[in-house]
Each structure stands twice: as structure tokens, then as C-alpha cells.
Enzyme design. Structure first.
Site, short mmCIF file in Angstrom:
data_model
loop_
_atom_site.label_atom_id
_atom_site.label_comp_id
_atom_site.label_asym_id
_atom_site.label_seq_id
_atom_site.Cartn_x
_atom_site.Cartn_y
_atom_site.Cartn_z
CD1 TRP A 166 -2.17 -2.15 1.91
CD2 TRP A 166 -2.97 -1.26 0.03
NE1 TRP A 166 -3.19 -2.96 1.46
CE2 TRP A 166 -3.70 -2.44 0.31
CE3 TRP A 166 -3.29 -0.53 -1.12
CZ2 TRP A 166 -4.74 -2.89 -0.50
CZ3 TRP A 166 -4.33 -0.99 -1.94
CH2 TRP A 166 -5.04 -2.16 -1.62
CG ASP B 204 -3.09 4.00 4.31
OD1 ASP B 204 -4.09 3.80 5.03
OD2 ASP B 204 -2.89 3.37 3.25
CE LYS C 244 -8.73 -2.90 3.86
NZ LYS C 244 -7.52 -2.23 3.41
C1 LIG Z 1 -7.07 -1.75 2.07
C2 LIG Z 1 -6.03 -0.71 2.15
C3 LIG Z 1 -5.93 0.32 1.21
C4 LIG Z 1 -6.84 0.41 0.01
O1 LIG Z 1 -8.10 0.77 0.40
P1 LIG Z 1 -9.25 1.06 -0.65
O2 LIG Z 1 -10.29 1.72 0.20
O3 LIG Z 1 -9.66 -0.25 -1.22
O4 LIG Z 1 -8.72 1.98 -1.69
C5 LIG Z 1 -4.95 1.27 1.39
N1 LIG Z 1 -4.12 1.23 2.43
C6 LIG Z 1 -4.18 0.24 3.35
C7 LIG Z 1 -3.22 0.24 4.50
C8 LIG Z 1 -5.13 -0.75 3.25
O5 LIG Z 1 -5.19 -1.73 4.16
#
Ligand SMILES: *Cc1c(COP(=O)(O)O)cnc(C)c1O
Length: 360
Positions: free
Chosen positions: A101, A171, A195
């Protein structure tokens, strides 16, 4: 009705109490005679939902008044572009690459600014967090970017990088609200909500007000301009109303559990059950160095791909779902977010013990 223990990395398990409440309100939300899904985003009932959601996340994370909370569409990946577009001043940023990511975020940012990769753990398949105490960060970077919890590889920063005075952007998609955070250490905290917080389709951005520029490049779409959403209270256009409503319920659920301190205790106790087992198992092995382990995502392997596949299949038959590792790493991964009950982790460990005996 029978529910499984769902170890999916995302979309992921939600608190059962929250799902039941939403079900009870499905046809008639608090006497409005309609579902939240059918409701105008300009109605007083929805305004109250979004206002309470914002206040509740502010309370939970202790968000200072000089930070804005934005609810935006497009998940976390859209922010990979929006962040460089909005934070661009000198047109350069430092990225620390600790997994897919972070790598994707860096690659996307490169379309708009110069990206310096100042550290990476790619050399050991992202199984650790690099030492970030004294990185070679250029004086003119606009920000330092991290992915705080690496969903795929199961690592987490337990100490934030020394950014040498630069703005930290993080993030937190897969560790959102899993433990207390000191918001003031960050310029931007953001994550997709599917998540640990709610249904898919939205990101939450917590951003220090002075980082929201008055103007951005003309080519930046209105919908990707932070100021658009900050000025409109996240109601510039039709927001993901139902997702905001569900996130709001999860915030209240976390408050009722005792807030982020309590969440952390609960998550530590849960993860310990699984890590202790992995550390003592002759068959299963965790793939991450112990000091950088995540409380949320726990990857493990047997060392034999066929046996891994057998495990995933038999676990599913036993009501333990979505344990297959990410397609890029193989093996297994148990995502044990806030809403995963201790009983779920215990059931997984009991099953692993039995599998180990049967396959010794
Ligand atoms: C799942 C995830 C993403 C991507 O998320 P989307 O909402 O599908 O774009 C980005 N960063 C992390 C750390 C993730 O776990």
C-alpha cells in the site's frame, strides 16, 4: 441464522450489536418513516447523523480543534493521488515503503510530484519496519509518508519516524481506532473505513487546517480538492450516507466499550493468544519479526503450500472464514480487527492446535 468468524482483511467483520441496530432501523429510522438509505443528505435527520459521527470520532481520538475531519468517497486509494495534489508546495515528498500500500501510494504520487524513497523493507519481503530514527530526508520535502499498519504483511510502526520537522502523513486504514493516537504528531491521518470502521466506499481524513491549501493546481478535480470537502462539511455533493451512518454507529460502539484505551487492551489480549500459539507451534510460523508485529493482521505459514491450502479449506468448513493470505504472499492471514471477539481468536487457535496434531 448462523454467523461465521470472519477473518477477512477488508471489507471485514463489524460489531454484531451495530448490525442488529441497523437492521432494527432499516425500514423506519427514528420515526422518519424511511431508511437512512432513502433519506436526503440535506435533511435534518441526516445532518444529525453526520454531526454526531464527526463529534464521536473527535471524542474518541481526541482530535484538536485545528484539525478537520472529512468524510470522502473513493476509499484509501483515491487519497494516494489527492494527498500529493493538495500538499504539493515544493513538489517533492519522502515515502517510506513498508509494503504494497505504501508502494502504490508512492507510485501514484510520482504522477504529480517527485518522490524520494527514504527507506524500504522490500529486501526481506516487508517482514519488518526499517529504522526510521535518522533518515536522509531532504530539507525541501512537503511531507513524509507512511503506511502505519501494513495490512498484507502484518507489520506496524510502534514508533513513528523522525520526520526531521516535516509533516507526517499516515495511512491508517487497517489500524484506525484500534488504539489511542496522538493526533498532533501528524499533519494528515487518513484511511479507508472498510477494515476497522464500517462498510466500504469511504475514507476519513483528519487533517491539520493549515495544510488545506486555499488553491491547488487548476488540473486538480473539485472532488479531490480537500478545501471542497472542508468548506462544505463533507456535504459538497451526495456523500456515502449509509456508510457514514454505519461508521457513526461503530464510533458509539467503541465509546461504549470504553474508548481507544479499552480497544487497545482488548486487541492486545486477542493478538497475544494467536502470537503465543505461533511462537510455540511446531507447524505454524508467524512471518513478521516480533518487535514489529501488528495487532490487526497476523500472517502465518506452515512452510508447505499444499498444507496451507488444506488448512484454509478445513478452517472454512469449521466456520473460520477468509484465512487465505494475500495473493502476493500466500500462506494464511488472520485479520483480527476491533470487532473480532476474543472467542473468534480462541476458536482459530483451537482449530490450529487440532490441525497441527492431525498433520504432524
Ligand atoms: C485496504 C487498504 C488500502 C486500500 O483501500 P481502498 O479503500 O480499497 O482503496 C490502502 N491502504 C491500506 C493500508 C489498506 O489496508
Amino acid at each position: 441464522m448462523s454467523r461465521v468468524y470472519n477473518f477477512s482483511a477488508g471489507p471485514a467483520v463489524l460489531p454484531e450489536e451495530v448490525l442488529k441496530e441497523a437492521a432494527a432501523e432499516m425500514l423506519d429510522y427514528k420515526g422518519t418513516g424511511m431508511s437512512v438509505m432513502e433519506m436526503s443528505h440535506r435533511s435534518p435527520a441526516f445532518q444529525q447523523i453526520i454531526d454526531e459521527a464527526e463529534q464521536d470520532i473527535r471524542d474518541l481520538m481526541n482530535i484538536p480543534d485545528n484539525y478537520k475531519v472529512l468524510f470522502v468517497q473513493g476509499g484509501a486509494s483515491t487519497q494516494f493521488a489527492a494527498i500529493p495534489m493538495n500538499l504539493k508546495k515544493n513538489g517533492k515528498a519522502a515515502y517510506i515503503v513498508t509494503g504494497q500500500w505504501a508502494k502504490k501510494a508512492a507510485q501514484e504520487a510520482e504522477k504529480y510530484i517527485d518522490v524520494d524513497i527514504v527507506a524500504s523493507s522490500a529486501d526481506k519481503t516487508f517482514s519488518y519496519i526499517p529504522d526510521c530514527s535518522d533518515l536522509d530526508i531532504a530539507d525541501d520535502v512537503d511531507y513524509v509518508y507512511i503506511c502505519e499498519n501494513n495490512t498484507i504483511y502484518g507489520t506496524k510502526y510502534h514508533t513513528l519516524p523522525n520526520t526531521k520537522g516535516h509533516v507526517l502523513v499516515s495511512d491508517v486504514s487497517s489500524c484506525f481506532l484500534s488504539e489511542p493516537v496522538d493526533v498532533e504528531k501528524y499533519g494528515v491521518i487518513y484511511g479507508g473505513v472498510q477494515k476497522n470502521v464500517g462498510p466500504a466506499g469511504m475514507a476519513i481524513i483528519i487533517i491539520r487546517e493549515d495544510l488545506i491549501p486555499e488553491s491547488v493546481d487548476k488540473s486538480v478535480p473539485t472532488m479531490l480538492t480537500f478545501k471542497t470537502h472542508a468548506d462544505a462539511g463533507s456535504l459538497y455533493n451526495t456523500p456515502p450516507c449509509y456508510t457514514i451512518y454505519m461508521c457513526g454507529k461503530v464510533f458509539k460502539w467503541i465509546k461504549a466499550q470504553g474508548g481507544l484505551e479499552a480497544m487497545k487492551k482488548h486487541n492486545e489480549a486477542k493478538a497475544k493468544i494467536l502470537y503465543d500459539f505461533l511462537d510455540n507451534s511446531k507447524l505454524f510460523k508467524g512471518t513478521v519479526v516480533p518487535e514489529d508485529r501488528s495487532l490487526m493482521n497476523v500472517p502465518f505459514v506452515t512452510g508447505d503450500a499444499d498444507l496451507d491450502a488444506k488448512f484454509v479449506k478445513e478452517a472454512k468448513a469449521a466456520g473460520l472464514e477468509n484465512l487465505k493470505g494475500h495473493r502476493t504472499v500466500g500462506g494464511m492471514r488472520a485479520s483480527i480487527y476491533n470487532a473480532m471477539p476474543t472467542e473468534g481468536v480462541q476458536a482459530l487457535v483451537d482449530f490450529m492446535k487440532k490441525f497441527e496434531e492431525e498433520n504432524a
